[in-house]
Write a protein that holds these residues in place. Structure first.
Motif, PDB file in Angstrom:
ATOM      1  N   ASN A  64      20.690 -49.950-187.727  1.00  0.00           N
ATOM      2  CA  ASN A  64      21.988 -49.902-187.067  1.00  0.00           C
ATOM      3  C   ASN A  64      22.510 -51.325-187.016  1.00  0.00           C
ATOM      4  N   PRO A  65      23.596 -51.605-187.727  1.00  0.00           N
ATOM      5  CA  PRO A  65      24.433 -50.697-188.520  1.00  0.00           C
ATOM      6  C   PRO A  65      23.775 -50.323-189.851  1.00  0.00           C
ATOM      7  N   ASN A  66      24.543 -49.641-190.672  1.00  0.00           N
ATOM      8  CA  ASN A  66      24.122 -49.171-191.994  1.00  0.00           C
ATOM      9  C   ASN A  66      22.947 -48.207-191.902  1.00  0.00           C
ATOM     10  N   PRO A  67      23.108 -47.111-191.146  1.00  0.00           N
ATOM     11  CA  PRO A  67      22.011 -46.153-190.981  1.00  0.00           C
ATOM     12  C   PRO A  67      21.606 -45.498-192.296  1.00  0.00           C
ATOM     13  N   GLN A  68      20.337 -45.170-192.377  1.00  0.00           N
ATOM     14  CA  GLN A  68      19.785 -44.499-193.555  1.00  0.00           C
ATOM     15  C   GLN A  68      19.451 -43.055-193.235  1.00  0.00           C
ATOM     16  N   LYS A 106       3.309 -29.324-199.554  1.00  0.00           N
ATOM     17  CA  LYS A 106       4.413 -29.751-200.425  1.00  0.00           C
ATOM     18  C   LYS A 106       5.785 -29.728-199.756  1.00  0.00           C
ATOM     19  N   ARG A 107       5.819 -29.657-198.437  1.00  0.00           N
ATOM     20  CA  ARG A 107       7.089 -29.666-197.721  1.00  0.00           C
ATOM     21  C   ARG A 107       7.741 -31.047-197.779  1.00  0.00           C
ATOM     22  N   MET A 108       9.063 -31.039-197.650  1.00  0.00           N
ATOM     23  CA  MET A 108       9.838 -32.258-197.508  1.00  0.00           C
ATOM     24  C   MET A 108      10.574 -32.175-196.171  1.00  0.00           C
ATOM     25  N   PHE A 109      11.063 -33.317-195.707  1.00  0.00           N
ATOM     26  CA  PHE A 109      11.746 -33.365-194.422  1.00  0.00           C
ATOM     27  C   PHE A 109      12.958 -34.265-194.564  1.00  0.00           C
ATOM     28  N   TRP A 110      14.125 -33.731-194.224  1.00  0.00           N
ATOM     29  CA  TRP A 110      15.366 -34.508-194.227  1.00  0.00           C
ATOM     30  C   TRP A 110      15.572 -35.080-192.828  1.00  0.00           C
ATOM     31  N   VAL A 111      15.652 -36.421-192.747  1.00  0.00           N
ATOM     32  CA  VAL A 111      15.914 -37.136-191.504  1.00  0.00           C
ATOM     33  C   VAL A 111      17.287 -37.783-191.657  1.00  0.00           C
ATOM     34  N   PRO A 112      18.300 -37.244-190.978  1.00  0.00           N
ATOM     35  CA  PRO A 112      19.661 -37.756-191.180  1.00  0.00           C
ATOM     36  C   PRO A 112      19.903 -39.106-190.510  1.00  0.00           C
ATOM     37  N   PRO A 113      20.971 -39.794-190.926  1.00  0.00           N
ATOM     38  CA  PRO A 113      21.363 -41.011-190.221  1.00  0.00           C
ATOM     39  C   PRO A 113      21.580 -40.684-188.740  1.00  0.00           C
ATOM     40  N   GLY A 114      21.283 -41.657-187.879  1.00  0.00           N
ATOM     41  CA  GLY A 114      21.417 -41.438-186.444  1.00  0.00           C
ATOM     42  C   GLY A 114      20.109 -41.032-185.783  1.00  0.00           C
ATOM     43  N   PHE A 115      19.051 -40.969-186.580  1.00  0.00           N
ATOM     44  CA  PHE A 115      17.728 -40.613-186.074  1.00  0.00           C
ATOM     45  C   PHE A 115      16.755 -41.752-186.354  1.00  0.00           C
ATOM     46  N   ALA A 116      15.840 -41.997-185.424  1.00  0.00           N
ATOM     47  CA  ALA A 116      14.708 -42.885-185.681  1.00  0.00           C
ATOM     48  C   ALA A 116      13.631 -42.036-186.352  1.00  0.00           C
ATOM     49  N   HIS A 117      12.847 -42.661-187.214  1.00  0.00           N
ATOM     50  CA  HIS A 117      11.865 -41.927-187.993  1.00  0.00           C
ATOM     51  C   HIS A 117      10.521 -42.643-187.981  1.00  0.00           C
ATOM     52  N   ALA A 134      20.988 -45.227-197.868  1.00  0.00           N
ATOM     53  CA  ALA A 134      21.526 -46.584-197.741  1.00  0.00           C
ATOM     54  C   ALA A 134      20.408 -47.567-198.063  1.00  0.00           C
ATOM     55  N   LEU A 135      20.784 -48.724-198.559  1.00  0.00           N
ATOM     56  CA  LEU A 135      19.804 -49.747-198.881  1.00  0.00           C
ATOM     57  C   LEU A 135      19.182 -50.327-197.611  1.00  0.00           C
ATOM     58  N   TYR A 136      17.949 -50.783-197.750  1.00  0.00           N
ATOM     59  CA  TYR A 136      17.267 -51.442-196.635  1.00  0.00           C
ATOM     60  C   TYR A 136      17.947 -52.774-196.345  1.00  0.00           C
ATOM     61  N   PRO A 138      17.214 -55.856-193.710  1.00  0.00           N
ATOM     62  CA  PRO A 138      16.343 -56.383-192.650  1.00  0.00           C
ATOM     63  C   PRO A 138      17.080 -56.717-191.353  1.00  0.00           C
ATOM     64  N   ALA A 139      18.306 -57.213-191.435  1.00  0.00           N
ATOM     65  CA  ALA A 139      19.045 -57.584-190.225  1.00  0.00           C
ATOM     66  C   ALA A 139      19.449 -56.359-189.398  1.00  0.00           C
ATOM     67  N   SER A 140      19.474 -55.174-190.017  1.00  0.00           N
ATOM     68  CA  SER A 140      19.858 -53.936-189.325  1.00  0.00           C
ATOM     69  C   SER A 140      18.658 -53.109-188.885  1.00  0.00           C
ATOM     70  N   ASP A 141      17.458 -53.570-189.225  1.00  0.00           N
ATOM     71  CA  ASP A 141      16.239 -52.799-188.988  1.00  0.00           C
ATOM     72  C   ASP A 141      15.773 -52.918-187.536  1.00  0.00           C
ATOM     73  N   HIS A 142      15.471 -51.772-186.920  1.00  0.00           N
ATOM     74  CA  HIS A 142      15.014 -51.729-185.534  1.00  0.00           C
ATOM     75  C   HIS A 142      13.815 -50.798-185.410  1.00  0.00           C
ATOM     76  N   SER A 143      13.056 -50.995-184.337  1.00  0.00           N
ATOM     77  CA  SER A 143      11.896 -50.157-184.069  1.00  0.00           C
ATOM     78  C   SER A 143      11.961 -49.617-182.645  1.00  0.00           C
ATOM     79  N   LEU A 144      11.979 -48.301-182.533  1.00  0.00           N
ATOM     80  CA  LEU A 144      11.905 -47.594-181.258  1.00  0.00           C
ATOM     81  C   LEU A 144      10.429 -47.443-180.914  1.00  0.00           C
ATOM     82  N   LEU A 145      10.065 -47.732-179.689  1.00  0.00           N
ATOM     83  CA  LEU A 145       8.663 -47.699-179.264  1.00  0.00           C
ATOM     84  C   LEU A 145       8.063 -46.306-179.478  1.00  0.00           C
TER      85      LEU A 145
END
Length: 181
Positions: A64-68, A106-117, A134-136, A138-145
């Motif tokens: 955030n910004p530029n969510p993936q 063999k399942r896949m999981f879609w995690v939309p923008p606006g979600f922490a993963h 969206a491209l990675y 580093p300045a927009s990268d965050h970690s939720l505990l």
């Protein structure tokens, strides 16, 4: 392909059609037309691959910004994969959904923008692949505990202490993250 809704609107479990015989199997892991027909009209710009030992916990990450948005899957081993809604305007803000992804199911999981993963590896030598919308940055990268009591995520730790990166050790609780509006 089957597209399965989860308890929170947005994240989707994807079950590909698997064609197998005594030689092995074949599946489509990405088909733009089938995903569009399933309600996911996506454009990916980056593919990532990580390998982890059992007990590694990666996340909960977001930009955030530029969510993936991320389409994730496992090609060797298994993970417990989690998406957390961090859109303040959402009635599901702070809620999470989890799914086991494995080479076997063999399942896949879609995690939309606006979600922490994030995910916890359940087996050694787990290969985790993900496509990003969206491209990675580093300045927009965050970690939720990962273990914020406000989230109450039920990680299947089995009594072990997870292996974390330095970034994930100092993740911020939900009350302090730069959530989406």
């Amino acid at each position: 392909m089957k597209f399965i809704e989860t308890a929170i609107p947005g994240p989707i479990i994807v079950e590909p059609a698997v064609f197998g015989d005594d030689r092995g199997f074949f599946l489509e892991s990405w088909n733009a037309a089938k995903f569009r027909d399933g309600g996911l009209d996506l454009a990916f710009v980056q593919d990532n691959h990580s390998r982890s030992a059992k007990g590694v916990l990666r996340g909960l990450h977001f930009q955030n910004p530029n969510p993936q948005g991320k389409l994730v899957r496992v090609t060797a081993g298994a993970v417990w994969d989690v998406a957390v809604d961090i859109r303040r305007s959402s009635p599901h803000f702070g809620k999470w959904v989890g799914v086991e992804l494995s080479a076997a199911n063999k399942r896949m999981f879609w995690v939309p923008p606006g979600f922490a993963h994030g995910f916890l590896t359940l087996e050694d030598d787990t290969d985790f692949l993900y496509k990003c919308t969206a491209l990675y940055e580093p300045a927009s990268d965050h970690s939720l505990l990962w273990n914020d009591p406000a989230l109450g995520i039920e990680w299947p730790l089995g009594g072990i202490e997870p292996k974390l990166s330095g970034k994930d050790v100092v993740g911020k609780p939900l009350s302090q993250v730069e959530a989406f509006s």
